[in-house]
Design a protein around this motif. Structure first.
Motif, PDB file in Angstrom:
ATOM      1  N   ALA A   1      -8.492  -0.360   8.794  1.00 54.68           N
ATOM      2  CA  ALA A   1      -8.184   0.999   8.332  1.00 54.68           C
ATOM      3  C   ALA A   1      -7.315   0.996   7.076  1.00 54.68           C
ATOM      4  CB  ALA A   1      -7.493   1.773   9.458  1.00 54.68           C
ATOM      5  N   VAL A   2      -6.316   0.099   7.034  1.00 58.05           N
ATOM      6  CA  VAL A   2      -5.434   0.050   5.864  1.00 58.05           C
ATOM      7  C   VAL A   2      -6.214  -0.320   4.616  1.00 58.05           C
ATOM      8  CG1 VAL A   2      -3.460  -1.141   4.834  1.00 58.05           C
ATOM      9  CG2 VAL A   2      -3.394  -0.479   7.237  1.00 58.05           C
ATOM     10  N   SER A   3      -7.078  -1.328   4.735  1.00 59.71           N
ATOM     11  CA  SER A   3      -7.865  -1.783   3.586  1.00 59.71           C
ATOM     12  C   SER A   3      -8.880  -0.731   3.171  1.00 59.71           C
ATOM     13  CB  SER A   3      -8.572  -3.092   3.929  1.00 59.71           C
ATOM     14  OG  SER A   3      -7.625  -4.105   4.204  1.00 59.71           O
ATOM     15  N   ARG A   4      -9.505  -0.090   4.150  1.00 64.54           N
ATOM     16  CA  ARG A   4     -10.481   0.958   3.835  1.00 64.54           C
ATOM     17  C   ARG A   4      -9.818   2.090   3.058  1.00 64.54           C
ATOM     18  NH1 ARG A   4     -11.224   6.504   4.005  1.00 64.54           N
ATOM     19  NH2 ARG A   4     -13.459   6.905   3.826  1.00 64.54           N
TER      20      ARG A   4
ATOM     21  N   THR B   1       0.817  -1.213   0.000  1.00 60.96           N
ATOM     22  CA  THR B   1       0.000   0.000   0.000  1.00 60.96           C
ATOM     23  C   THR B   1       0.848   1.260   0.000  1.00 60.96           C
ATOM     24  OG1 THR B   1      -1.796  -1.123   1.171  1.00 60.96           O
ATOM     25  CG2 THR B   1      -1.782   1.262   1.287  1.00 60.96           C
ATOM     26  N   GLY B   2       2.002   1.192   0.640  1.00 60.31           N
ATOM     27  CA  GLY B   2       2.813   2.398   0.795  1.00 60.31           C
ATOM     28  C   GLY B   2       3.923   2.578  -0.218  1.00 60.31           C
ATOM     29  N   HIS B   3       4.082   1.629  -1.136  1.00 64.36           N
ATOM     30  CA  HIS B   3       5.207   1.710  -2.074  1.00 64.36           C
ATOM     31  C   HIS B   3       4.726   1.464  -3.506  1.00 64.36           C
ATOM     32  CE1 HIS B   3       7.112   0.925   1.836  1.00 64.36           C
ATOM     33  NE2 HIS B   3       8.146   1.584   1.345  1.00 64.36           N
ATOM     34  N   HIS B   4       4.691   2.555  -4.270  1.00 61.72           N
ATOM     35  CA  HIS B   4       4.332   2.454  -5.688  1.00 61.72           C
ATOM     36  C   HIS B   4       5.571   2.022  -6.466  1.00 61.72           C
ATOM     37  CE1 HIS B   4       3.517   4.747  -9.674  1.00 61.72           C
ATOM     38  NE2 HIS B   4       3.219   3.475  -9.793  1.00 61.72           N
ATOM     39  N   PRO B   5       5.582   0.795  -7.030  1.00 65.71           N
ATOM     40  CA  PRO B   5       6.784   0.320  -7.719  1.00 65.71           C
ATOM     41  C   PRO B   5       7.013   1.051  -9.035  1.00 65.71           C
ATOM     42  CG  PRO B   5       5.012  -1.278  -7.944  1.00 65.71           C
ATOM     43  CD  PRO B   5       4.515  -0.223  -7.004  1.00 65.71           C
ATOM     44  N   ALA B   6       8.272   1.290  -9.334  1.00 65.25           N
ATOM     45  CA  ALA B   6       8.625   1.933 -10.600  1.00 65.25           C
ATOM     46  C   ALA B   6       8.203   1.044 -11.764  1.00 65.25           C
ATOM     47  CB  ALA B   6      10.125   2.189 -10.644  1.00 65.25           C
ATOM     48  N   GLY B   7       7.780   1.674 -12.840  1.00 69.61           N
ATOM     49  CA  GLY B   7       7.417   0.933 -14.042  1.00 69.61           C
ATOM     50  C   GLY B   7       5.985   0.433 -14.054  1.00 69.61           C
ATOM     51  N   MET B   8       5.198   0.787 -13.049  1.00 73.34           N
ATOM     52  CA  MET B   8       3.801   0.366 -13.016  1.00 73.34           C
ATOM     53  C   MET B   8       2.917   1.606 -12.940  1.00 73.34           C
ATOM     54  SD  MET B   8       2.013  -2.424 -10.468  1.00 73.34           S
ATOM     55  CE  MET B   8       0.611  -3.383 -11.094  1.00 73.34           C
ATOM     56  N   LEU B   9       1.920   1.685 -13.809  1.00 70.90           N
ATOM     57  CA  LEU B   9       1.012   2.818 -13.816  1.00 70.90           C
ATOM     58  C   LEU B   9       0.392   2.988 -12.432  1.00 70.90           C
ATOM     59  CD1 LEU B   9      -0.180   4.837 -15.923  1.00 70.90           C
ATOM     60  CD2 LEU B   9      -2.114   3.264 -16.132  1.00 70.90           C
ATOM     61  N   GLU B  10       0.346   4.210 -11.951  1.00 69.60           N
ATOM     62  CA  GLU B  10      -0.126   4.449 -10.580  1.00 69.60           C
ATOM     63  C   GLU B  10      -1.543   3.928 -10.366  1.00 69.60           C
ATOM     64  OE1 GLU B  10      -0.342   8.033  -7.244  1.00 69.60           O
ATOM     65  OE2 GLU B  10       0.222   8.473  -9.317  1.00 69.60           O
ATOM     66  N   ALA B  11      -2.417   4.144 -11.334  1.00 73.65           N
ATOM     67  CA  ALA B  11      -3.793   3.677 -11.186  1.00 73.65           C
ATOM     68  C   ALA B  11      -3.855   2.146 -11.135  1.00 73.65           C
ATOM     69  CB  ALA B  11      -4.658   4.198 -12.331  1.00 73.65           C
ATOM     70  N   THR B  12      -2.991   1.489 -11.898  1.00 75.58           N
ATOM     71  CA  THR B  12      -2.959   0.024 -11.888  1.00 75.58           C
ATOM     72  C   THR B  12      -2.489  -0.482 -10.531  1.00 75.58           C
ATOM     73  OG1 THR B  12      -2.451   0.057 -14.254  1.00 75.58           O
ATOM     74  CG2 THR B  12      -2.077  -2.010 -13.081  1.00 75.58           C
ATOM     75  N   TRP B  13      -1.483   0.169  -9.972  1.00 75.98           N
ATOM     76  CA  TRP B  13      -1.005  -0.176  -8.630  1.00 75.98           C
ATOM     77  C   TRP B  13      -2.126  -0.005  -7.604  1.00 75.98           C
ATOM     78  CZ3 TRP B  13       0.254   4.164  -5.163  1.00 75.98           C
ATOM     79  CH2 TRP B  13       0.663   3.745  -3.890  1.00 75.98           C
ATOM     80  N   GLU B  14      -2.840   1.108  -7.673  1.00 73.47           N
ATOM     81  CA  GLU B  14      -3.926   1.353  -6.719  1.00 73.47           C
ATOM     82  C   GLU B  14      -5.011   0.281  -6.840  1.00 73.47           C
ATOM     83  OE1 GLU B  14      -3.514   6.259  -6.672  1.00 73.47           O
ATOM     84  OE2 GLU B  14      -5.188   5.281  -7.707  1.00 73.47           O
ATOM     85  N   ARG B  15      -5.342  -0.098  -8.059  1.00 72.17           N
ATOM     86  CA  ARG B  15      -6.360  -1.139  -8.256  1.00 72.17           C
ATOM     87  C   ARG B  15      -5.892  -2.471  -7.694  1.00 72.17           C
ATOM     88  NH1 ARG B  15      -7.253  -2.541 -14.301  1.00 72.17           N
ATOM     89  NH2 ARG B  15      -5.332  -3.692 -13.858  1.00 72.17           N
ATOM     90  N   SER B  16      -4.640  -2.825  -7.958  1.00 69.75           N
ATOM     91  CA  SER B  16      -4.117  -4.104  -7.483  1.00 69.75           C
ATOM     92  C   SER B  16      -4.058  -4.161  -5.960  1.00 69.75           C
ATOM     93  CB  SER B  16      -2.733  -4.354  -8.081  1.00 69.75           C
ATOM     94  OG  SER B  16      -2.803  -4.485  -9.486  1.00 69.75           O
TER      95      SER B  16
END
Length: 279
Positions: free
Chosen positions: A194-197, A134-149
């Motif tokens: 809380a984290v999941s919400r 949840t706290g680390h957006h990996p490089a090379g992955m679209l931000e919206a795709t990361w949020e969905r996953s």
């Protein structure tokens, strides 16, 4: 009951007889693969493959052997395009042809390999891994795709359900503003931590942003599905590329999940591994 002589028609009738959408999708995938493989072997079109040919045990065994060697794979797997097929996919192929043959009244008794089940994370491991992702957006992955996953993983952790149950969810199944936030999966409500919400609220905001801009393209309809595409698709058959914000297929969710876990954790995990295990 009269079974069509044309193989594709027989497969279509068999698939239509199945109740669960997930089962229909699974059986169709592997039987369509079988039809395409047999057509290639016979050097004919798929419409010329006969039901009798599909029910021939030698043909079925030869198809399974080719699939085992990775020769029927349509897209690269995690270990490359020529890697042997996974044991579980071979079990599903064998089960598909066995149930199809029983439906046609000429049962084959092909023996499937024993299914292999990946180790599930303990609840503590699952929650800690979720917080990490949840706290680390990996490089090379679209931000919206990361949020969905991440939102998908959050629901798996909190509900214990995998992709089959989570994929049909709609926005009305998320109640994030209640004093005790909750999500409804397969008819039952589950509390959210809380984290999941927060992960789901972030994805819901992105969902709104992706779908708000092209309501005309959707003929004025609101996208009620929770899981939507995060990037435009590819143009097909001379038609323009579909926009982002349309309902996402199961394979789209699975592919993004594999990429996230492989990139962030160093090894791909199945979504079902986040569903928890005792201990």
């Amino acid at each position: 009951m009269s079974i069509p002589a044309r193989g594709t028609a027989a497969v279509e009738r068999f698939v239509a007889s199945l109740r669960a959408e997930s089962t229909r999708r699974l059986r169709r995938t592997y039987l369509d693969e079988y039809v395409a493989w047999l057509a290639e072997q016979q050097q004919c079109g798929t419409g010329q493959v006969t039901t009798g040919g599909l029910l021939d045990e030698e043909n079925a065994l030869a198809w399974l052997a080719a699939a085992q060697r990775g020769l029927t794979r349509r897209r690269p797997g995690l270990h490359g395009p020529t890697a042997p097929a996974a044991t579980n996919s071979m079990a599903a192929r064998t089960s598909s042809v066995n149930t199809f043959s029983r439906y046609c009244g000429r049962p084959l008794a092909l023996r499937p390999p024993a299914a292999e089940f990946a180790d599930r994370l303990t609840p503590t491991e699952a929650h800690r891994t979720l917080r990490l992702l949840t706290g680390h957006h990996p490089a090379g992955m679209l931000e919206a795709t990361w949020e969905r996953s991440v939102a998908l993983i959050a629901l798996a952790v909190c509900t214990g359900h995998g992709t089959t149950a989570l994929h049909p969810m709609r926005l009305a199944d998320l109640e994030l503003e209640r004093p005790l936030p909750r999500a409804r999966v397969a008819g039952d409500w589950y509390p959210l931590d809380a984290v999941s919400r927060d992960a789901l609220a972030r994805w819901k905001a992105t969902h709104q942003a992706l779908t708000a801009g092209h309501l005309k393209a959707l003929k004025g309809g609101r996208v009620e599905e929770v899981w939507i595409t995060t990037a435009p698709g590819r143009p097909r058959d001379g038609r323009p590329a579909p926009p982002a914000g349309l309902p996402a297929a199961v394979r789209t969710l699975e592919s993004a999940h594999r990429k996230l876990t492989a990139t962030a954790l160093g090894a791909p995990l199945l979504l079902e591994q986040f569903c928890g295990a005792s201990g």
